[in-house]
Design an enzyme around this catalytic site. Sequence first.
Site, mmCIF file in Angstrom:
data_model
loop_
_atom_site.group_PDB
_atom_site.id
_atom_site.type_symbol
_atom_site.label_atom_id
_atom_site.label_comp_id
_atom_site.label_asym_id
_atom_site.label_seq_id
_atom_site.Cartn_x
_atom_site.Cartn_y
_atom_site.Cartn_z
ATOM 1 N N ALA A 41 3.785 7.910 -3.420
ATOM 2 C CA ALA A 41 5.153 7.534 -3.283
ATOM 3 C C ALA A 41 6.048 8.330 -2.229
ATOM 4 O O ALA A 41 7.125 8.112 -2.076
ATOM 5 C CB ALA A 41 6.001 7.243 -4.662
ATOM 6 N N TYR A 69 -14.388 2.924 5.103
ATOM 7 C CA TYR A 69 -13.000 2.419 4.653
ATOM 8 C C TYR A 69 -12.833 0.973 4.110
ATOM 9 O O TYR A 69 -12.504 0.683 3.136
ATOM 10 C CB TYR A 69 -12.018 2.622 5.775
ATOM 11 C CG TYR A 69 -10.569 2.218 5.545
ATOM 12 C CD1 TYR A 69 -9.757 2.991 4.445
ATOM 13 C CD2 TYR A 69 -9.969 1.090 5.946
ATOM 14 C CE1 TYR A 69 -8.509 2.300 4.174
ATOM 15 C CE2 TYR A 69 -8.732 0.606 5.503
ATOM 16 C CZ TYR A 69 -8.022 1.304 4.755
ATOM 17 O OH TYR A 69 -6.840 0.835 4.220
ATOM 18 N N LEU A 119 -2.317 -5.159 10.149
ATOM 19 C CA LEU A 119 -1.654 -3.873 10.866
ATOM 20 C C LEU A 119 -0.197 -3.597 10.199
ATOM 21 O O LEU A 119 0.866 -4.215 10.343
ATOM 22 C CB LEU A 119 -1.582 -4.503 12.329
ATOM 23 C CG LEU A 119 -1.050 -3.395 13.413
ATOM 24 C CD1 LEU A 119 -2.369 -2.386 13.390
ATOM 25 C CD2 LEU A 119 -0.756 -3.794 14.620
HETATM 26 P P1 NDP Z 1 0.721 6.467 4.191
HETATM 27 O O1 NDP Z 1 -0.218 7.559 4.666
HETATM 28 O O2 NDP Z 1 2.131 6.440 4.862
HETATM 29 O O3 NDP Z 1 1.010 6.860 2.439
HETATM 30 C C1 NDP Z 1 -0.246 7.256 1.639
HETATM 31 C C2 NDP Z 1 0.197 7.555 0.124
HETATM 32 O O4 NDP Z 1 -0.892 8.068 -0.604
HETATM 33 C C3 NDP Z 1 0.913 9.190 0.434
HETATM 34 O O5 NDP Z 1 2.053 8.959 -0.332
HETATM 35 C C4 NDP Z 1 -0.075 10.069 0.025
HETATM 36 O O6 NDP Z 1 0.916 11.025 -0.702
HETATM 37 C C5 NDP Z 1 -0.887 9.353 -0.967
HETATM 38 N N1 NDP Z 1 -2.345 9.978 -1.231
HETATM 39 C C6 NDP Z 1 -3.270 9.908 -0.397
HETATM 40 N N2 NDP Z 1 -4.285 10.484 -0.810
HETATM 41 C C7 NDP Z 1 -3.865 11.009 -2.037
HETATM 42 C C8 NDP Z 1 -4.477 11.686 -3.085
HETATM 43 N N3 NDP Z 1 -5.842 12.211 -2.986
HETATM 44 N N4 NDP Z 1 -3.700 11.950 -4.259
HETATM 45 C C9 NDP Z 1 -2.439 11.470 -4.468
HETATM 46 N N5 NDP Z 1 -1.828 10.820 -3.553
HETATM 47 C C10 NDP Z 1 -2.816 10.296 -2.285
HETATM 48 O O7 NDP Z 1 -0.165 5.104 4.219
HETATM 49 P P2 NDP Z 1 0.196 3.514 3.770
HETATM 50 O O8 NDP Z 1 1.415 3.511 2.851
HETATM 51 O O9 NDP Z 1 0.048 2.796 4.979
HETATM 52 O O10 NDP Z 1 -1.056 3.396 2.515
HETATM 53 C C11 NDP Z 1 -0.684 2.967 1.430
HETATM 54 C C12 NDP Z 1 -1.963 2.302 1.076
HETATM 55 O O11 NDP Z 1 -2.058 0.927 1.566
HETATM 56 C C13 NDP Z 1 -3.489 2.722 1.051
HETATM 57 O O12 NDP Z 1 -4.226 2.632 0.006
HETATM 58 C C14 NDP Z 1 -3.953 2.189 2.446
HETATM 59 O O13 NDP Z 1 -5.502 2.153 2.286
HETATM 60 C C15 NDP Z 1 -3.395 0.654 2.385
HETATM 61 N N6 NDP Z 1 -3.122 -0.071 3.343
HETATM 62 C C16 NDP Z 1 -2.487 0.449 4.392
HETATM 63 C C17 NDP Z 1 -2.178 -0.362 5.594
HETATM 64 C C18 NDP Z 1 -1.716 0.225 6.824
HETATM 65 O O14 NDP Z 1 -2.168 -0.397 7.793
HETATM 66 N N7 NDP Z 1 -0.769 1.298 6.888
HETATM 67 C C19 NDP Z 1 -2.961 -1.745 5.816
HETATM 68 C C20 NDP Z 1 -3.743 -2.092 4.506
HETATM 69 C C21 NDP Z 1 -3.772 -1.328 3.473
HETATM 70 P P3 NDP Z 1 0.283 12.703 -0.652
HETATM 71 O O15 NDP Z 1 0.007 13.080 0.832
HETATM 72 O O16 NDP Z 1 1.838 13.128 -0.961
HETATM 73 O O17 NDP Z 1 -0.486 12.929 -1.505
HETATM 74 C C1 8X3 Z 2 -5.613 -0.724 7.187
HETATM 75 C C2 8X3 Z 2 -5.405 -2.157 8.025
HETATM 76 O O1 8X3 Z 2 -7.416 -2.984 9.876
HETATM 77 O O2 8X3 Z 2 -6.472 -0.624 10.013
HETATM 78 O O3 8X3 Z 2 -6.184 -1.224 5.986
HETATM 79 O O4 8X3 Z 2 -8.081 -1.368 8.354
HETATM 80 S S1 8X3 Z 2 -6.940 -1.701 9.139
#
Ligand code: NDP
Ligand code: 8X3
Length: 250
Positions: free
Chosen positions: A10, A150, A182
């Site tokens: 979060a 990934y 995206l």
């Molecule tokens: P961000 O990098 O903005 O946020 C990621 C969050 O995950 C951060 O709050 C981070 O918190 C937390 N996190 C990462 N690793 C850990 C860990 N080992 N333990 C605890 N918390 C962790 O990315 P998004 O909001 O974009 O991504 C959120 C989810 O959505 C992910 O699962 C991502 O794969 C997925 N996603 C994202 C897309 C995109 O294009 N943005 C598209 C599709 C899916 P902290 O570093 O404080 O631990």
């Molecule tokens: C994130 C979307 O297309 O960068 O999951 O893999 S992509």
Amino acid sequence: MHKTVFITGATAGFGKAMAERYAHEGWNLVLTGRRQERLDELEKELAPAKVHTLCFDVRDKQACQEAVSSLPEAFASIDVLVNNAGLALGLDPAQSSDLSDWETMIDTNIKGLMYMTRAILPGMVERDKGHIVNLGSVAGTYPYPGGNCYGGTKAFVNHFSKNLLADLLGTRIRVTNIEPGLCETEFSVIRFKGDKASANKVYEGTQPIVAEDIAEIVYWTTTLPPHVNINSLEVMPVDQAFSPFAINRR
Ligand code: NDP
Ligand code: 8X3
């Protein structure tokens, strides 16, 4: 009686936007991440919402279990778990990818999600009530160069989510896999290991989805009538589509 949402990751991106969305609707929130200062800031921002923060790494099985068993009574009956914490690392071809990046993605996106699910699901089953929302990705369905591990982790999330539904038939528990395309968050800065120029290029000249869009969708799936389950929901910006198969010609 207030409902409780437990959101992993979060401190940024989707997770932060979801925290804001649920807080706005009067839910109690359990918010997690590895950066306590960001969790503290968010708790202040969300006041007067009832927030409980937990700082731990989802790769640590024991920490996941302890986090859940440490919950004060007011936050212990979780209505919605959002398994959001996750990341991509690198965009190199498989033959030159960093193996430790692959391990980090597997440990976070697969194992972390499993640990949290396994820690929270028994309580949901006991209460015969709950909803697990997993953050998958279009990368779990469609391969792309450099997506390798990934994409593999998100394919796991997709199939794991559907298999959970198979096990949970006969309960009132819902499971949803959200599959975004995206989206502009900190995702690409993490993927490119702090290289903001490369991260910015990903979104240059286009209109990606923003975190608030995903927060709205997740909120919607969890507030539909209780007999309705969105199994999976794929969402891309209007500016994103598909390509023909790539063919090598000799
Ligand atoms: P961000 O990098 O903005 O946020 C990621 C969050 O995950 C951060 O709050 C981070 O918190 C937390 N996190 C990462 N690793 C850990 C860990 N080992 N333990 C605890 N918390 C962790 O990315 P998004 O909001 O974009 O991504 C959120 C989810 O959505 C992910 O699962 C991502 O794969 C997925 N996603 C994202 C897309 C995109 O294009 N943005 C598209 C599709 C899916 P902290 O570093 O404080 O631990
Ligand atoms: C994130 C979307 O297309 O960068 O999951 O893999 S992509």
